[in-house]
Motif scaffolding. Structure first.
Motif, PDB file in Angstrom:
ATOM      1  N   GLN A  19       0.833  -1.198   0.000  1.00  0.00           N
ATOM      2  CA  GLN A  19       0.000   0.000   0.000  1.00  0.00           C
ATOM      3  C   GLN A  19       0.869   1.250   0.000  1.00  0.00           C
ATOM      4  O   GLN A  19       1.999   1.232   0.480  1.00  0.00           O
ATOM      5  N   THR A  20       0.282   2.334  -0.501  1.00  0.00           N
ATOM      6  CA  THR A  20       0.924   3.633  -0.416  1.00  0.00           C
ATOM      7  C   THR A  20       0.150   4.456   0.601  1.00  0.00           C
ATOM      8  O   THR A  20      -1.067   4.576   0.518  1.00  0.00           O
ATOM      9  N   PHE A  21       0.881   5.005   1.549  1.00  0.00           N
ATOM     10  CA  PHE A  21       0.282   5.766   2.641  1.00  0.00           C
ATOM     11  C   PHE A  21       1.073   7.059   2.803  1.00  0.00           C
ATOM     12  O   PHE A  21       2.265   7.041   3.083  1.00  0.00           O
ATOM     13  N   VAL A  22       0.401   8.175   2.571  1.00  0.00           N
ATOM     14  CA  VAL A  22       1.018   9.494   2.696  1.00  0.00           C
ATOM     15  C   VAL A  22       0.168  10.277   3.690  1.00  0.00           C
ATOM     16  O   VAL A  22      -1.061  10.304   3.566  1.00  0.00           O
ATOM     17  N   TYR A  23       0.824  10.879   4.692  1.00  0.00           N
ATOM     18  CA  TYR A  23       0.030  11.637   5.652  1.00  0.00           C
ATOM     19  C   TYR A  23       0.826  12.767   6.278  1.00  0.00           C
ATOM     20  O   TYR A  23       2.046  12.770   6.283  1.00  0.00           O
ATOM     21  N   ASP A  24       0.059  13.730   6.770  1.00  0.00           N
ATOM     22  CA  ASP A  24       0.593  14.852   7.524  1.00  0.00           C
ATOM     23  C   ASP A  24      -0.134  14.901   8.858  1.00  0.00           C
ATOM     24  O   ASP A  24      -1.366  14.778   8.903  1.00  0.00           O
ATOM     25  N   LEU A  25       0.638  15.063   9.926  1.00  0.00           N
ATOM     26  CA  LEU A  25       0.084  15.300  11.255  1.00  0.00           C
ATOM     27  C   LEU A  25       0.455  16.718  11.664  1.00  0.00           C
ATOM     28  O   LEU A  25       1.620  17.103  11.591  1.00  0.00           O
ATOM     29  N   TYR A  26      -0.539  17.462  12.067  1.00  0.00           N
ATOM     30  CA  TYR A  26      -0.335  18.800  12.606  1.00  0.00           C
ATOM     31  C   TYR A  26      -0.865  18.761  14.035  1.00  0.00           C
ATOM     32  O   TYR A  26      -1.992  18.307  14.256  1.00  0.00           O
ATOM     33  N   TYR A  27      -0.066  19.197  14.986  1.00  0.00           N
ATOM     34  CA  TYR A  27      -0.502  19.109  16.371  1.00  0.00           C
ATOM     35  C   TYR A  27      -0.092  20.349  17.148  1.00  0.00           C
ATOM     36  O   TYR A  27       0.901  21.004  16.837  1.00  0.00           O
ATOM     37  N   ASP A  28      -0.915  20.649  18.150  1.00  0.00           N
ATOM     38  CA  ASP A  28      -0.618  21.734  19.064  1.00  0.00           C
ATOM     39  C   ASP A  28      -1.337  21.460  20.379  1.00  0.00           C
ATOM     40  O   ASP A  28      -2.158  20.549  20.470  1.00  0.00           O
ATOM     41  N   VAL A  29      -1.006  22.238  21.374  1.00  0.00           N
ATOM     42  CA  VAL A  29      -1.639  22.108  22.683  1.00  0.00           C
ATOM     43  C   VAL A  29      -2.628  23.250  22.840  1.00  0.00           C
ATOM     44  O   VAL A  29      -2.305  24.408  22.559  1.00  0.00           O
ATOM     45  N   ARG A  30      -3.817  22.890  23.265  1.00  0.00           N
ATOM     46  CA  ARG A  30      -4.872  23.878  23.496  1.00  0.00           C
ATOM     47  C   ARG A  30      -5.353  23.743  24.928  1.00  0.00           C
ATOM     48  O   ARG A  30      -5.402  22.641  25.469  1.00  0.00           O
ATOM     49  N   GLU A  31      -5.723  24.857  25.501  1.00  0.00           N
ATOM     50  CA  GLU A  31      -6.226  24.859  26.876  1.00  0.00           C
ATOM     51  C   GLU A  31      -7.746  24.854  26.860  1.00  0.00           C
ATOM     52  O   GLU A  31      -8.372  25.730  26.281  1.00  0.00           O
ATOM     53  N   ASP A  32      -8.320  23.856  27.477  1.00  0.00           N
ATOM     54  CA  ASP A  32      -9.764  23.757  27.630  1.00  0.00           C
ATOM     55  C   ASP A  32     -10.092  24.180  29.062  1.00  0.00           C
ATOM     56  O   ASP A  32      -9.467  23.684  30.004  1.00  0.00           O
ATOM     57  N   PRO A  33     -11.060  25.086  29.253  1.00  0.00           N
ATOM     58  CA  PRO A  33     -11.348  25.577  30.603  1.00  0.00           C
ATOM     59  C   PRO A  33     -11.772  24.474  31.577  1.00  0.00           C
ATOM     60  O   PRO A  33     -11.534  24.584  32.775  1.00  0.00           O
ATOM     61  N   GLU A  34     -12.376  23.421  31.083  1.00  0.00           N
ATOM     62  CA  GLU A  34     -12.830  22.334  31.957  1.00  0.00           C
ATOM     63  C   GLU A  34     -11.868  21.156  31.991  1.00  0.00           C
ATOM     64  O   GLU A  34     -11.732  20.491  33.015  1.00  0.00           O
ATOM     65  N   GLU A  35     -11.227  20.856  30.876  1.00  0.00           N
ATOM     66  CA  GLU A  35     -10.398  19.661  30.764  1.00  0.00           C
ATOM     67  C   GLU A  35      -8.903  19.916  30.961  1.00  0.00           C
ATOM     68  O   GLU A  35      -8.129  18.984  31.109  1.00  0.00           O
ATOM     69  N   GLY A  36      -8.477  21.168  30.884  1.00  0.00           N
ATOM     70  CA  GLY A  36      -7.056  21.484  31.007  1.00  0.00           C
ATOM     71  C   GLY A  36      -6.354  21.380  29.664  1.00  0.00           C
ATOM     72  O   GLY A  36      -6.964  21.547  28.604  1.00  0.00           O
ATOM     73  N   SER A  37      -5.068  21.055  29.702  1.00  0.00           N
ATOM     74  CA  SER A  37      -4.274  20.961  28.476  1.00  0.00           C
ATOM     75  C   SER A  37      -4.727  19.773  27.630  1.00  0.00           C
ATOM     76  O   SER A  37      -4.846  18.655  28.136  1.00  0.00           O
TER      77      SER A  37
END
Length: 122
Positions: A19-37
């Motif tokens: 198989q051919t598998f091409v992907y991009d992952l974009y990630y960051d940290v967000r602060e949720d007022p109830e759940e935290g980071s």
């Protein structure tokens, strides 16, 4: 190719179960007022030429299982389960883990909230 907050991978048919598998992952940290980071991840790519896009969030304590979620989503979009995305070029994945650990301030031995694990298991 890795840069902080982004991983681009191309796994060609001769390397991965035909198989051919091409992907991009974009990630960051967000602060949720109830759940935290929260680790926010956007994944785009193709499996055998078929495009897909997914987004998900993981709690700080379960974020280091993000490649488990990435694998499930890739399988959902047609990747054979034997051909997980973390088989080739492991050094780039190590850099992603280190980047996420730094962004979240994670340390070894941090306890996991089992309710988070249940909720974050996409």
């Amino acid at each position: 190719m890795f840069e902080p907050g982004h991983l681009h991978r191309e796994i060609r048919a001769d390397e991965l179960s035909g198989q051919t598998f091409v992907y991009d992952l974009y990630y960051d940290v967000r602060e949720d007022p109830e759940e935290g980071s929260m680790l926010h991840v956007r994944m785009t790519g193709t499996v055998d030429g078929k495009s897909f896009a997914e987004e998900f969030e993981l709690h700080r304590d379960t974020a280091f299982n993000f490649f488990g979620v990435v694998t499930k989503l890739a399988v959902k979009h047609g990747l054979h389960p034997r051909g997980g995305p973390v088989l080739i070029g492991h050094e780039e994945y190590d850099r992603v883990f280190e980047d996420i650990r730094a962004k979240l301030g994670g340390t070894l031995g941090t306890p996991i909230d089992w309710e988070h694990l249940k909720r974050d298991d996409i």
